[in-house]
Design a protein around this motif. Structure first.
Motif, PDB file in Angstrom:
ATOM      1  N   ALA A  63       0.816  -1.205   0.000  1.00 34.30           N
ATOM      2  CA  ALA A  63       0.000   0.000   0.000  1.00 34.30           C
ATOM      3  C   ALA A  63       0.855   1.263   0.000  1.00 34.30           C
ATOM      4  O   ALA A  63       0.428   2.308  -0.508  1.00 34.30           O
ATOM      5  N   TYR A  64       2.061   1.187   0.555  1.00 41.20           N
ATOM      6  CA  TYR A  64       2.942   2.361   0.562  1.00 41.20           C
ATOM      7  C   TYR A  64       3.349   2.758  -0.850  1.00 41.20           C
ATOM      8  O   TYR A  64       3.324   3.941  -1.222  1.00 41.20           O
ATOM      9  N   VAL A 103      -5.186   1.946   2.460  1.00 38.24           N
ATOM     10  CA  VAL A 103      -5.129   1.986   3.923  1.00 38.24           C
ATOM     11  C   VAL A 103      -3.699   1.723   4.383  1.00 38.24           C
ATOM     12  O   VAL A 103      -3.089   0.713   4.011  1.00 38.24           O
ATOM     13  N   LEU A 104      -3.175   2.647   5.187  1.00 34.63           N
ATOM     14  CA  LEU A 104      -1.864   2.477   5.802  1.00 34.63           C
ATOM     15  C   LEU A 104      -2.095   2.262   7.295  1.00 34.63           C
ATOM     16  O   LEU A 104      -2.422   3.203   8.020  1.00 34.63           O
ATOM     17  N   ALA A 105      -1.965   1.029   7.733  1.00 31.04           N
ATOM     18  CA  ALA A 105      -2.254   0.687   9.129  1.00 31.04           C
ATOM     19  C   ALA A 105      -1.079   1.045  10.029  1.00 31.04           C
ATOM     20  O   ALA A 105       0.081   0.835   9.671  1.00 31.04           O
ATOM     21  N   VAL A 132      -5.855   6.549   3.757  1.00 30.69           N
ATOM     22  CA  VAL A 132      -6.198   6.638   5.181  1.00 30.69           C
ATOM     23  C   VAL A 132      -5.085   6.035   6.021  1.00 30.69           C
ATOM     24  O   VAL A 132      -4.593   4.939   5.726  1.00 30.69           O
ATOM     25  N   ILE A 133      -4.680   6.778   7.048  1.00 29.79           N
ATOM     26  CA  ILE A 133      -3.750   6.257   8.062  1.00 29.79           C
ATOM     27  C   ILE A 133      -4.570   6.006   9.317  1.00 29.79           C
ATOM     28  O   ILE A 133      -5.173   6.927   9.877  1.00 29.79           O
ATOM     29  N   THR A 134      -4.622   4.758   9.776  1.00 26.32           N
ATOM     30  CA  THR A 134      -5.489   4.409  10.904  1.00 26.32           C
ATOM     31  C   THR A 134      -4.941   3.224  11.690  1.00 26.32           C
ATOM     32  O   THR A 134      -4.181   2.407  11.161  1.00 26.32           O
ATOM     33  N   GLY A 135      -5.360   3.147  12.932  1.00 21.58           N
ATOM     34  CA  GLY A 135      -4.993   2.008  13.767  1.00 21.58           C
ATOM     35  C   GLY A 135      -5.940   0.839  13.607  1.00 21.58           C
ATOM     36  O   GLY A 135      -5.681  -0.251  14.129  1.00 21.58           O
TER      37      GLY A 135
END
Length: 207
Positions: free
Chosen positions: A29-30, A142-144, A126-129
Motif C-alpha cells: 500500500a505504501y 489503507v496504511l495501518a 487513510v492512516i489508521t490504527g
C-alpha cells in the motif's frame, strides 16, 4: 502528588514507542500511496489535502507543511470547517490523506461522504490504527499503524498513535522526494528563510 522515577519512566516510554514504530506493518500500500501522490499532484497538477481531528489533525497539518517544503503542494483541511465552506478547497485532481487512529472519528467519516459527493472519483489514503474501521472501508488505500497501545497511563491520550502517524508521514514524504528527484536547489526556492534556507542555498551552490 505522586513522585515519579523519571529516568525509569523515560526508558519505558522510549522503549514502548520504539517498539510501536518497529511494529508498523509493511505492505504494498505504501508504493501505491506514493504512486497516487505522484500521479495526482505531479502529473495531473492537483494537490495533496490532509485532514484529521484533534491530535491527529495536528499531525496531518505537519505532514502537509512538510510535503509543501519538499516539492509536493499540500494543504491541511480542518474536517469541521470543511462542513462550513472550506470543502471548496478541493479540486477534481486532488488527493485526500486522512488520519484517524480509531477510524471512527465522526468528522473524518463525514468528510469522506462530503468529498465524494463533490468529486465522486476523488481518491483517499487513510492512516489508521483499525484497518477494518468504517473509515478504512471508504479508503482507496489503507496504511495501518499497527494499533500499538498508547503510552498514556489512561490508555486514552494520543501519544504512541501520533508518533507512529508522524513516522508514516515521514515515509511518504521522503519516498516522494526520492521519486521526484527533489534537489537542494529546489528546496532553497521553497525555503528562503532561517538556518535551513541558508543551508539548502549553500548546498545548491556546491552542487
Amino acid at each position: 502528588m505522586k513522585k515519579i522515577d523519571i529516568k525509569s519512566r523515560m526508558a519505558e516510554i522510549l522503549n514502548a514507542e520504539a517498539r510501536a514504530v518497529a511494529a508498523i506493518p509493511f505492505s504494498d500500500a505504501y508504493a501505491q500511496a506514493i504512486e497516487f501522490i505522484i500521479e495526482r499532484v505531479h502529473r495531473q497538477g492537483g494537490k495533496l489535502v490532509t485532514s484529521g481531528m484533534g491530535k491527529a489533525g495536528q499531525i496531518a497539518m505537519n505532514i502537509a507543511t512538510t510535503f509543501c517544503s519538499t516539492g509536493t503542494p499540500a494543504v491541511f483541511l480542518h474536517p469541521s470547517e470543511a462542513q462550513h465552506g472550506d470543502l471548496g478547497i478541493l479540486r477534481e485532481n486532488d488527493l485526500l490523506l486522512l488520519l484517524s487512529n480509531s477510524g471512527k472519528t465522526r468528522e473524518i467519516v463525514e468528510l469522506t461522504a462530503l468529498a465524494r459527493r463533490l468529486y465522486p472519483d476523488l481518491p483517499m489514503i487513510v492512516i489508521t490504527g483499525d484497518p477494518n474501521s468504517r473509515l478504512a472501508e471508504e479508503a482507496d488505500i489503507v496504511l495501518a499503524t499497527g494499533g500499538s497501545p498508547e503510552v498514556c497511563p489512561l490508555g486514552l491520550t494520543p501519544t504512541t498513535s501520533t508518533t507512529v502517524m508522524t513516522v508514516i508521514g515521514d515515509i511518504l514524504v521522503v519516498s516522494t522526494m526520492e521519486a521526484i528527484e527533489f534537489t537542494a536547489s529546489q528546496y532553497a526556492l521553497r525555503h528562503h528563510g532561517g538556518y535551513l534556507g541558508s543551508k539548502s542555498k549553500a548546498m545548491s551552490e556546491e552542487a
